[in-house]
Structures are given as structure tokens and as C-alpha cells.
Write an enzyme that holds these catalytic residues in place. Sequence first.
Site, PDB file in Angstrom:
ATOM      1  N   TYR A  69     -11.216  51.370 -90.753  1.00 37.08           N
ATOM      2  CA  TYR A  69     -11.075  51.795 -89.355  1.00 37.08           C
ATOM      3  C   TYR A  69      -9.879  51.090 -88.718  1.00 37.08           C
ATOM      4  CZ  TYR A  69     -12.620  52.844 -84.535  1.00 37.08           C
ATOM      5  OH  TYR A  69     -12.708  53.287 -83.238  1.00 37.08           O
ATOM      6  N   ARG A  82     -24.787  50.762 -83.692  1.00 41.63           N
ATOM      7  CA  ARG A  82     -24.127  49.812 -82.797  1.00 41.63           C
ATOM      8  C   ARG A  82     -25.163  49.026 -82.000  1.00 41.63           C
ATOM      9  NH1 ARG A  82     -18.946  53.347 -80.798  1.00 41.63           N
ATOM     10  NH2 ARG A  82     -20.329  55.102 -81.114  1.00 41.63           N
ATOM     11  N   GLN A 132     -21.749  35.560 -80.950  1.00 44.30           N
ATOM     12  CA  GLN A 132     -20.517  36.379 -80.884  1.00 44.30           C
ATOM     13  C   GLN A 132     -20.537  37.183 -79.583  1.00 44.30           C
ATOM     14  OE1 GLN A 132     -23.116  36.954 -82.829  1.00 44.30           O
ATOM     15  NE2 GLN A 132     -23.304  39.060 -83.547  1.00 44.30           N
ATOM     16  N   THR A 133     -19.353  37.386 -79.019  1.00 47.47           N
ATOM     17  CA  THR A 133     -19.308  38.053 -77.703  1.00 47.47           C
ATOM     18  C   THR A 133     -18.703  39.454 -77.800  1.00 47.47           C
ATOM     19  OG1 THR A 133     -17.089  37.263 -77.104  1.00 47.47           O
ATOM     20  CG2 THR A 133     -18.965  35.816 -76.561  1.00 47.47           C
TER      21      THR A 133
HETATM   22  N1  UDP Z   1     -25.113  43.638 -83.423  1.00 50.30           N
HETATM   23  C1  UDP Z   1     -26.325  42.984 -83.516  1.00 50.30           C
HETATM   24  N2  UDP Z   1     -27.440  43.722 -83.836  1.00 50.30           N
HETATM   25  C2  UDP Z   1     -27.406  45.050 -84.039  1.00 50.30           C
HETATM   26  C3  UDP Z   1     -26.159  45.724 -83.937  1.00 50.30           C
HETATM   27  C4  UDP Z   1     -25.036  44.978 -83.626  1.00 50.30           C
HETATM   28  O1  UDP Z   1     -26.416  41.766 -83.332  1.00 50.30           O
HETATM   29  O2  UDP Z   1     -28.471  45.625 -84.328  1.00 50.30           O
HETATM   30  C5  UDP Z   1     -23.923  42.858 -83.095  1.00 50.30           C
HETATM   31  C6  UDP Z   1     -22.769  43.028 -84.079  1.00 50.30           C
HETATM   32  O3  UDP Z   1     -22.892  42.131 -85.157  1.00 50.30           O
HETATM   33  C7  UDP Z   1     -21.580  42.738 -83.213  1.00 50.30           C
HETATM   34  C8  UDP Z   1     -22.014  43.215 -81.828  1.00 50.30           C
HETATM   35  O4  UDP Z   1     -23.429  43.329 -81.871  1.00 50.30           O
HETATM   36  O5  UDP Z   1     -21.329  41.354 -83.159  1.00 50.30           O
HETATM   37  C9  UDP Z   1     -21.436  44.546 -81.430  1.00 50.30           C
HETATM   38  O6  UDP Z   1     -21.660  45.424 -82.505  1.00 50.30           O
HETATM   39  P1  UDP Z   1     -21.289  46.965 -82.449  1.00 50.30           P
HETATM   40  O7  UDP Z   1     -21.683  47.520 -83.782  1.00 50.30           O
HETATM   41  O8  UDP Z   1     -21.865  47.571 -81.244  1.00 50.30           O
HETATM   42  O9  UDP Z   1     -19.720  47.063 -82.271  1.00 50.30           O
HETATM   43  P2  UDP Z   1     -18.469  46.213 -82.757  1.00 50.30           P
HETATM   44  O10 UDP Z   1     -17.994  45.603 -81.499  1.00 50.30           O
HETATM   45  O11 UDP Z   1     -18.886  45.149 -83.740  1.00 50.30           O
HETATM   46  O12 UDP Z   1     -17.556  47.200 -83.317  1.00 50.30           O
END
Ligand code: UDP
Length: 326
Positions: free
Chosen positions: A149, A190, A213-214
Site C-alpha cells: 500500500y 480497522r 500507539q497513537t
Molecule cells: N488496532 C487495534 N485493534 C484492532 C484494530 C486496530 O489495536 O482491532 C490498532 C492498530 O494496530 C493500529 C491502530 O489501531 O495501531 C489503527 O489501526 P487501523 O487498522 O485502523 O489503521 P492504520 O492507522 O494502522 O492504518
Amino acid sequence: MSFKSRVLITGGAGFIGSYLAELFIDRDWDVVVMDNLITGDLGNIDHLMGQQGFQFFKQDVTEYIHVPGQIDAILHFASPASPIDYQIYPIQTLKVGSLGTHKALGLARSCGAKFLLASTSEVYGDPLIHPQPEEYWGNVNPIGVRGVYDEAKRFAEAMTLAYHRAHGVDTRIARIFNTYGARMRLDDGRALPNFVCQAIRGEDLTIYGDGSQTRSFCHVSDLVEGIWKLLHSDTTSPVNLGNPTEIPIVDFARKVLKATNSSSELKNQPLPEDDPRVRQPDITKAQDVLNWQPKVTLDEGLGLTVPYFEKKIRESGTESSTLSES
Ligand code: UDP
């Protein structure tokens, strides 16, 4: 013959694309949506089908594309966009960012249309500069699971600016940060769909890693307004669009519990490969050149989003046994 402007939205049956289609129809444009429906959903544009000035073509933008009639703008939003989706469709993700962007740019050139690329905060990878300004070149692992991606979008940006420089195509690049709202797929993996569905079903919320993580979550209504303004600006260099309010994922999960009135628990799971540690847009440029900034707070946005997921879960009959009995 129509005197209205006409926009082609690739990926227009997807989450963000469908809101763009709606916005452009509302603002008196004719809208053509093109989507191959691998991650898009006709349900997102059902309400637009049959409306005057709206057309849908089921087509893969990585193949030769032709749209009869005048096109004034192309919004290139076709791509799998969640970490789970681009791991399920790694080759399609690479192809739509590279071949698909090439085809869409070729069409823009031949029609004399403006071209706007949906790029992403993923071009910054796991960022070493925080918050991320547009000048930052990023820290991307090209061969990791997210590389398909990230590199496709980086290539797409390069291709977009090449068409601008070599062929004079009038181009825009939006670097879109985490965006949420109704019409996200229940199963797209997500953070928001996962947490909201888990909370509604009374299941544990899956916190990847320790949840420190933020991310910075932007409501889709703010985002599409930013896209509209960017298209109508004269800025050819990339512009960050996102909500700068940063939140650790574990705190985000707690907000979801509150918004859904759920007593689910939080459960830690392993952190996925190359998951960025931090992410927050520096939106100074969008404020300066577009006079844009998000208005919807996370609490307000969750309030707008949760009822959609409740309805979808009811319709799909996938409530947990405890909730369906109550
Ligand atoms: N995340 C999480 N639990 C979930 C799905 C996502 O803790 O069930 C965390 C993921 O590891 C990341 C953040 O939430 O740090 C955002 O993840 P997302 O897949 O929404 O989008 P990204 O910003 O990583 O593309």
C-alpha cells in the site's frame, strides 16, 4: 447536453468515495462512479442510483478505461485501504496504485480534466518526525506487509507529479489520515469497525500491542469538505488532510466503550508488523492554503457513527447471544 460540471470518482462505491459522490451531487455536479467492487459496496451508493446526473460503471481501473462524454475532474480513490484488505489483495493494491493511477491520469490528460489523487499518511510509514508535515519524506519498509500500500501510493504520487510536469495535467494530492464514519465495512479490520462491532456485540476489544500507539481520527464529513476545497485550490503539491487530535489506541477503545454504552473488556493481542508507533497530521498547510480544518470532535463523530454499526449488525443478524436476547 448538460452544462453542469462532471466528475469521475474511481472507488466511488467505497467508504470515502461514496460520501464524495453524494457531496458532488449535492453541489450540482454530475457524478460518474467507477468501482470493481472488490472492497466497495453498491449499498453505499444505492440512494444515488437512478438520480439524474449519476452513473455507475462496474469496472477495474487498472484496465483501459473509457468514459463517454465530458469529464471535468477525476478523483482517484480506488484502492483497498485497510491493513487487512491490502494484505488480502496485495497485488490488486499495487496494481491500482500504479497501473490504475496511470490509467486515470491518462484519461485526465485526454479529457483536459483536473486530477486529484487520494494518497495517504502511510507514505510517512512509521514516522521519525512527529507530527508529520508534508515536507517529511517518510520511513517506509518497502518489503513489509504494509509495503504494498505504502509504496503503491508513493509511486502514485510520483506518477501524478510526472503527469503534471511532463504533460501539464492540473493535479492535486491529498494525503489522507485515519478517517472514520458510517459505511465503513463491519469486517474491514480497522480499529474503529473492530472496536465498535466488538463493543456492540459484548466481545472483548482487541488492543494490538499495549495500545500506546497513537492515531488521529477524522470524521468523513470533514474529510470530504477538505477534498472539495483542495480540488478547487491551485495547490499541486501534497496536502495533509486529517484531524490533528491525537489519541493512544487504548484511550480510543475506552471512548468507543463509552459511546456504545458497552461493558466489554479490553484484551491485548500482538502488535502487527510495521504498525506505526505514532501518527498525527500537521495541517498547517491545509489551514493556510485551503482555509480548512476539521470541525467534528471524536465524541461527536462516534455519536454519528455508532448507530450505523448497530443497524448493520442487527440487519446481518450477528449480534452476540447476550445482546440479541436482551
Ligand atoms: N488496532 C487495534 N485493534 C484492532 C484494530 C486496530 O489495536 O482491532 C490498532 C492498530 O494496530 C493500529 C491502530 O489501531 O495501531 C489503527 O489501526 P487501523 O487498522 O485502523 O489503521 P492504520 O492507522 O494502522 O492504518
